[in-house]
Design a protein around this motif. Structure first.
Motif, short mmCIF file in Angstrom:
data_model
loop_
_atom_site.label_atom_id
_atom_site.label_comp_id
_atom_site.label_asym_id
_atom_site.label_seq_id
_atom_site.Cartn_x
_atom_site.Cartn_y
_atom_site.Cartn_z
N THR A 130 6.38 18.67 34.46
CA THR A 130 6.81 17.28 34.29
C THR A 130 8.10 17.29 33.48
O THR A 130 8.47 18.30 32.88
CB THR A 130 5.77 16.44 33.52
N GLN A 131 8.73 16.15 33.44
CA GLN A 131 9.82 15.97 32.50
C GLN A 131 9.24 15.93 31.09
O GLN A 131 8.09 15.55 30.90
CB GLN A 131 10.58 14.67 32.80
N PRO A 132 10.00 16.33 30.06
CA PRO A 132 9.50 16.20 28.68
C PRO A 132 9.13 14.75 28.39
O PRO A 132 9.78 13.81 28.85
CB PRO A 132 10.69 16.66 27.83
N ILE A 133 8.05 14.57 27.63
CA ILE A 133 7.55 13.23 27.30
C ILE A 133 7.73 13.04 25.80
O ILE A 133 6.95 13.56 24.99
CB ILE A 133 6.07 13.10 27.68
N PRO A 134 8.77 12.33 25.38
CA PRO A 134 9.06 12.20 23.94
C PRO A 134 8.24 11.09 23.30
O PRO A 134 7.76 10.17 23.96
CB PRO A 134 10.55 11.87 23.94
N GLY A 135 8.12 11.18 21.98
CA GLY A 135 7.54 10.11 21.20
C GLY A 135 6.04 10.18 21.08
O GLY A 135 5.35 10.83 21.86
N ALA A 136 5.52 9.49 20.05
CA ALA A 136 4.08 9.38 19.85
C ALA A 136 3.53 8.32 20.80
O ALA A 136 4.26 7.49 21.34
CB ALA A 136 3.78 9.02 18.40
N ALA A 137 2.21 8.36 20.99
CA ALA A 137 1.57 7.40 21.88
C ALA A 137 0.13 7.20 21.43
O ALA A 137 -0.49 8.12 20.91
CB ALA A 137 1.60 7.90 23.32
N ASP A 140 -5.21 5.96 23.99
CA ASP A 140 -5.52 5.37 25.30
C ASP A 140 -4.40 5.65 26.30
O ASP A 140 -4.66 5.88 27.49
CB ASP A 140 -5.75 3.87 25.18
N ASP A 141 -3.15 5.66 25.83
CA ASP A 141 -2.04 5.99 26.72
C ASP A 141 -2.09 7.47 27.11
O ASP A 141 -1.74 7.84 28.23
CB ASP A 141 -0.71 5.69 26.03
N ILE A 142 -2.50 8.30 26.17
CA ILE A 142 -2.64 9.73 26.47
C ILE A 142 -3.72 9.93 27.53
O ILE A 142 -3.56 10.71 28.48
CB ILE A 142 -2.96 10.53 25.19
N ARG A 143 -4.82 9.21 27.39
CA ARG A 143 -5.89 9.31 28.39
C ARG A 143 -5.38 8.86 29.76
O ARG A 143 -5.72 9.45 30.79
CB ARG A 143 -7.10 8.48 27.98
N ALA A 144 -4.60 7.79 29.79
CA ALA A 144 -4.05 7.31 31.07
C ALA A 144 -3.14 8.36 31.70
O ALA A 144 -3.18 8.58 32.92
CB ALA A 144 -3.29 6.00 30.85
N LEU A 145 -2.34 9.02 30.87
CA LEU A 145 -1.46 10.06 31.38
C LEU A 145 -2.28 11.22 31.95
O LEU A 145 -2.01 11.70 33.07
CB LEU A 145 -0.55 10.57 30.26
N PHE A 146 -3.27 11.68 31.21
CA PHE A 146 -4.11 12.77 31.70
C PHE A 146 -4.82 12.38 32.98
O PHE A 146 -5.00 13.21 33.88
CB PHE A 146 -5.13 13.17 30.62
#
Length: 318
Positions: A130-137, A140-146
């Motif tokens: 993937t492209q690098p994913i910057p910043g904190a999250a 729940d957003d991390i779960r959505a990404l996974f």
């Protein structure tokens, strides 16, 4: 957090790093030490210069999510690393969370030209996927990404999993360099999955089940291939919206249960269908129950989540 499609750019350049000799017992990375941003999970590892190459090699089996963090530069990045490790553990080996403390091992961040922390990068087959994913999250957003990444893995026929606790266990005598043998009976179905030909995979597994109904592995493969077949081309957000709007729509609810399975949310899938069984009657209840039994078969009857799900199903029925 936007969707991150898998791709195959160039391999990671490690020429700026030293190449220490691998530790005895093969190429499996060492476990995260006590403490640290991502310690304590069977599917997380703290990366240093000695094991970085082995972590990349682990991505040949299944994706590795690198998390670059620093307590001094970005205190919130420490929480991100912990949350990524937590979410990775929920996927039963589909991902390995690899935390890289840029204060402790700045040479890795320099070699990979990391511009900032926090930053996530998904590695597959030794390459950025993937492209690098910057910043904190938020978690729940991390779960959505996974969840998005897991669906893409499944759609591409990538079914490998990291082994739990393998990152700390040395190889037993005589096991170094050995690979598990693949039963040739399952090769046609697995090859079809790898090629993205889901219909052919279903047909191949069906042949095995027809020939030997007691073949539990073939039955599980058939059940999971059917989940893939039912969800081909489905828009996740649209499916969830339809299920939310029509909680008693059998087709809508079973489709979201299938999508939850693909995303690694096994217990959510079971709970949705158990509640559907509880609310329905007659033919609808029978269909919901049969669908749930199919998902039990895909996971495996010895899995503790299935045992718990069967108990919940019995309670809903009686």
């Amino acid at each position: 957090m936007t969707q991150q499609p898998f791709s195959r750019p160039g391999a990671i350049d490690l020429s700026a790093l030293k190449r220490p000799a691998p530790a005895a017992g093969g190429s499996t990375p060492s476990a995260a030490p006590a403490g640290g941003a991502s310690a304590g999970s069977a599917y997380s590892v703290a990366v240093d210069e000695a094991n970085f190459q082995n972590v990349l090699e682990a991505s040949m089996t299944a994706p590795v999510v690198l998390v670059f963090h620093s307590a001094t530069q970005s205190p919130e990045s420490e929480q991100l690393a912990r949350d990524v490790a937590t979410v990775a553990a929920e996927y039963d080996g589909r991902f390995l969370a690899a935390s890289i403390d840029v204060d402790a091992v700045p040479q890795i961040a320099q070699a990979m030209q990391i511009p900032q922390v926090p930053l996530m990068l998904v590695i597959l087959d030794g390459r950025p996927a993937t492209q690098p994913i910057p910043g904190a999250a938020p978690i729940d957003d991390i779960r959505a990404l996974f969840n998005q990444l897991a669906q893409q893995l499944t759609a591409q026929g990538i079914a490998g999993r990291h082994q739990p606790n393998a990152f700390a266990a040395p190889a037993a005598p005589g096991e170094e360099g050995e690979e598990a043998e693949v039963d040739p009976r399952y090769a046609p179905a697995q090859d079809a999955l790898a090629a993205g030909d889901i219909d052919r995979a279903v047909a191949e597994y069906q042949k095995l089940v027809d020939g030997n109904p007691a073949d539990a592995e073939a039955a599980a493969g058939l059940a999971m291939a059917k989940v893939l077949q039912r969800t081909q081309g489905v828009d996740l957000n649209a499916a969830r919206a339809a299920a939310a709007a029509s909680p008693d729509d059998l087709d809508a609810q079973t489709l979201v249960a299938d999508l939850d399975m693909l995303g690694g949310h096994v217990e959510d899938a079971f709970a949705r269908l158990v509640e559907l069984v509880r609310r329905t009657a007659g033919k609808d209840r029978d269909r919901a129950r049969e669908h749930l039994l199919g998902l039990f078969g895909a996971v495996g009857n010895d899995d503790p989540r299935v045992l718990k799900g069967r108990q919940a199903l019995a309670s809903a029925l009686f």
